[in-house]
Design an enzyme around this catalytic site. Structure first.
Site, PDB file in Angstrom:
ATOM      1  N   HIS A  91       4.637   2.453  -8.987  1.00 50.12           N
ATOM      2  CA  HIS A  91       5.916   1.922  -9.483  1.00 50.12           C
ATOM      3  C   HIS A  91       6.720   3.044 -10.141  1.00 50.12           C
ATOM      4  O   HIS A  91       7.942   3.112 -10.003  1.00 50.12           O
ATOM      5  CB  HIS A  91       5.683   0.809 -10.508  1.00 50.12           C
ATOM      6  CG  HIS A  91       4.882  -0.349  -9.995  1.00 50.12           C
ATOM      7  ND1 HIS A  91       3.566  -0.569 -10.344  1.00 50.12           N
ATOM      8  CD2 HIS A  91       5.205  -1.360  -9.151  1.00 50.12           C
ATOM      9  CE1 HIS A  91       3.121  -1.654  -9.752  1.00 50.12           C
ATOM     10  NE2 HIS A  91       4.084  -2.162  -9.016  1.00 50.12           N
ATOM     11  N   GLN A 134       5.332 -16.787  -3.299  1.00 51.04           N
ATOM     12  CA  GLN A 134       4.847 -15.872  -2.261  1.00 51.04           C
ATOM     13  C   GLN A 134       3.321 -15.811  -2.204  1.00 51.04           C
ATOM     14  O   GLN A 134       2.761 -15.057  -1.416  1.00 51.04           O
ATOM     15  CB  GLN A 134       5.431 -14.476  -2.449  1.00 51.04           C
ATOM     16  CG  GLN A 134       4.855 -13.686  -3.617  1.00 51.04           C
ATOM     17  CD  GLN A 134       5.556 -12.364  -3.778  1.00 51.04           C
ATOM     18  OE1 GLN A 134       6.736 -12.292  -4.076  1.00 51.04           O
ATOM     19  NE2 GLN A 134       4.819 -11.268  -3.562  1.00 51.04           N
ATOM     20  N   GLY A 143       8.485   0.259  -2.075  1.00 53.06           N
ATOM     21  CA  GLY A 143       7.467   1.235  -1.690  1.00 53.06           C
ATOM     22  C   GLY A 143       7.082   1.096  -0.226  1.00 53.06           C
ATOM     23  O   GLY A 143       6.985  -0.013   0.303  1.00 53.06           O
ATOM     24  N   ASP A 203       3.949  -1.145   0.873  1.00 59.33           N
ATOM     25  CA  ASP A 203       4.082  -2.485   1.467  1.00 59.33           C
ATOM     26  C   ASP A 203       5.126  -2.369   2.576  1.00 59.33           C
ATOM     27  O   ASP A 203       6.254  -2.861   2.450  1.00 59.33           O
ATOM     28  CB  ASP A 203       4.497  -3.484   0.383  1.00 59.33           C
ATOM     29  CG  ASP A 203       3.466  -3.552  -0.726  1.00 59.33           C
ATOM     30  OD1 ASP A 203       2.433  -4.202  -0.529  1.00 59.33           O
ATOM     31  OD2 ASP A 203       3.666  -2.902  -1.766  1.00 59.33           O
ATOM     32  N   GLN A 229       6.942  -5.384   4.095  1.00 58.89           N
ATOM     33  CA  GLN A 229       7.905  -5.938   3.131  1.00 58.89           C
ATOM     34  C   GLN A 229       9.209  -5.124   3.154  1.00 58.89           C
ATOM     35  O   GLN A 229      10.308  -5.686   3.169  1.00 58.89           O
ATOM     36  CB  GLN A 229       7.266  -5.902   1.743  1.00 58.89           C
ATOM     37  CG  GLN A 229       8.192  -6.219   0.603  1.00 58.89           C
ATOM     38  CD  GLN A 229       7.434  -6.285  -0.705  1.00 58.89           C
ATOM     39  OE1 GLN A 229       6.746  -7.257  -0.968  1.00 58.89           O
ATOM     40  NE2 GLN A 229       7.535  -5.245  -1.517  1.00 58.89           N
ATOM     41  N   SER A 246      -2.575   0.601  -6.376  1.00 58.02           N
ATOM     42  CA  SER A 246      -2.242  -0.811  -6.242  1.00 58.02           C
ATOM     43  C   SER A 246      -2.778  -1.566  -7.450  1.00 58.02           C
ATOM     44  O   SER A 246      -3.861  -1.241  -7.962  1.00 58.02           O
ATOM     45  CB  SER A 246      -2.883  -1.377  -4.967  1.00 58.02           C
ATOM     46  OG  SER A 246      -2.838  -2.783  -4.994  1.00 58.02           O
TER      47      SER A 246
HETATM   48  P1  AMP Z   1       4.205  -4.930  -6.616  1.00 55.72           P
HETATM   49  O1  AMP Z   1       4.340  -4.890  -8.107  1.00 55.72           O
HETATM   50  O2  AMP Z   1       2.822  -4.724  -6.119  1.00 55.72           O
HETATM   51  O3  AMP Z   1       4.911  -6.103  -5.999  1.00 55.72           O
HETATM   52  O4  AMP Z   1       4.994  -3.657  -6.109  1.00 55.72           O
HETATM   53  C1  AMP Z   1       6.338  -3.437  -6.472  1.00 55.72           C
HETATM   54  C2  AMP Z   1       6.883  -2.303  -5.655  1.00 55.72           C
HETATM   55  O5  AMP Z   1       6.112  -1.130  -5.882  1.00 55.72           O
HETATM   56  C3  AMP Z   1       6.826  -2.597  -4.140  1.00 55.72           C
HETATM   57  O6  AMP Z   1       8.024  -2.137  -3.540  1.00 55.72           O
HETATM   58  C4  AMP Z   1       5.642  -1.789  -3.715  1.00 55.72           C
HETATM   59  O7  AMP Z   1       5.702  -1.381  -2.363  1.00 55.72           O
HETATM   60  C5  AMP Z   1       5.724  -0.587  -4.648  1.00 55.72           C
HETATM   61  N1  AMP Z   1       4.425   0.074  -4.747  1.00 55.72           N
HETATM   62  C6  AMP Z   1       3.237  -0.490  -5.083  1.00 55.72           C
HETATM   63  N2  AMP Z   1       2.246   0.414  -5.010  1.00 55.72           N
HETATM   64  C7  AMP Z   1       2.817   1.581  -4.618  1.00 55.72           C
HETATM   65  C8  AMP Z   1       2.331   2.886  -4.355  1.00 55.72           C
HETATM   66  N3  AMP Z   1       1.036   3.189  -4.470  1.00 55.72           N
HETATM   67  N4  AMP Z   1       3.204   3.838  -3.973  1.00 55.72           N
HETATM   68  C9  AMP Z   1       4.529   3.539  -3.843  1.00 55.72           C
HETATM   69  N5  AMP Z   1       5.052   2.334  -4.070  1.00 55.72           N
HETATM   70  C10 AMP Z   1       4.217   1.361  -4.456  1.00 55.72           C
END
Ligand code: AMP
Length: 305
Positions: free
Chosen positions: A37, A61, A147, A150, A153, A185
């Site tokens: 993030h 979701q 990111g 995903d 997405q 993650s």
């Molecule tokens: P989330 O909180 O898991 O829904 O992720 C929020 C955003 O952070 C999404 O756009 C994800 O793709 C991105 N994201 C999560 N993990 C990573 C990572 N390791 N590298 C880059 N972006 C990430």
């Protein structure tokens, strides 16, 4: 100072004071923030004068109630994380602020949503597209950051803004990895030590596919078989899918004639992990056997950014 906003009306009061010259960048998240993030915030700060992080565990979701219930919620830590990185606003609405009555309007991105994770998580991307659209409507960003971790997405949000003429520029940010290649993650915290030690094989299998493609292999079935062998060599791992897909439509390809995204989902114990990499075929190159894999270098796919 990072302002935490929990209500739409409160955000509207802040928004009324935002000068027209400001460029508002939105980073939608579900919290439990980590350096993945953080990379999105950094990119947002480079391109925008005002950065908003949304933190919302979106109930519509989740396919499994238990997954939703056990999703980590650590708002205080997240606020500190954002404050340390100079994020201007956190929008962290309560459930009833986002869904004051049962949601009756949904955004469905056909086709793109139906492959990969869409096959095993019915309704998941409908929930994602709907909440992203709601966040765009509430927060009115000019730019939004997602990111590549995903990747499906990201492709769905790109399609959503194209098809619905949403005036938001979508920026994809490369995946941030641990030194052993595991993509950061929030779900990694669920792995026990033994499971965590197996998890980098996800990236290794993707790199095998990438190397075969770079070496001249075009046959998707042959590439997938080799990559899946890497995963199936570990008895604790169950492969949900391994696919080579068109980076825009997310449709699986049979023959690799142009850049593809290699994408996989696996289960280690009770934890589901996903990852993907960009793969580029070298035209007319001879077919070479895979070499030793060097971790964790990943060329950035600039084709879609
Ligand atoms: P989330 O909180 O898991 O829904 O992720 C929020 C955003 O952070 C999404 O756009 C994800 O793709 C991105 N994201 C999560 N993990 C990573 C990572 N390791 N590298 C880059 N972006 C990430």
């Amino acid at each position: 100072m990072t302002a935490v906003v929990q209500r739409v009306a409160e955000w509207n009061r802040f928004a009324a004071r935002i000068r027209p010259a400001e460029v508002v960048g939105l980073v939608p998240t579900m919290g439990a923030l980590h350096q993945g993030h953080g990379a999105l915030f950094e990119e947002a700060q480079k391109r925008c004068s005002l950065v908003v992080a949304s933190i919302f565990v979106n109930p519509i979701q989740f396919n499994q109630r238990s997954d939703y219930d056990f999703y980590p919620r650590v708002l205080e830590e997240d606020v500190a994380f954002c404050a340390a990185r100079g994020v201007d606003y956190i929008f962290a609405p309560l459930d009833h602020e986002m869904y004051p009555e049962p949601q009756r309007v949904f955004v469905e991105v056909e086709d793109t949503s139906e492959h990969l994770c869409g096959r095993s998580r019915p309704g998941h991307f409908r929930g994602v597209a709907t909440v992203v659209m709601k966040l765009f409507q509430i927060l009115r960003p000019q730019v939004a950051f997602f990111g590549e971790k995903d990747y499906q997405q990201l492709a769905i949000v790109r399609r959503l803004v194209r098809d619905l003429n949403v005036p938001v520029e979508v920026v994809g940010v490369p995946t941030v990895r641990e030194s052993d290649g595991l993509a950061l993650s929030s779900r990694n915290r669920r792995l026990n030590a033994a499971e965590r030690s197996l998890a980098p094989c996800l990236y290794t299998a993707l790199l095998v596919a990438r190397q075969l493609i770079a070496g001249g292999e075009r046959n998707a079935a042959a590439i997938k078989e080799r990559a899946i062998q890497v995963l199936q060599a570990i008895p604790q791992i169950r492969v949900e899918y391994f696919e080579l897909v068109d980076p825009d439509t997310i449709r699986p390809v049979d023959v690799v004639e142009a850049p593809v995204r290699a994408a996989t989902a696996i289960w280690i114990g009770e934890t589901r992990l996903i990852d993907n990499v960009y793969c580029e075929p070298r035209p007319h190159s001879p077919i070479l056997p895979p070499q030793d894999i060097a971790l964790p270098h990943e060329p950035h796919d600039t084709s879609n950014v």
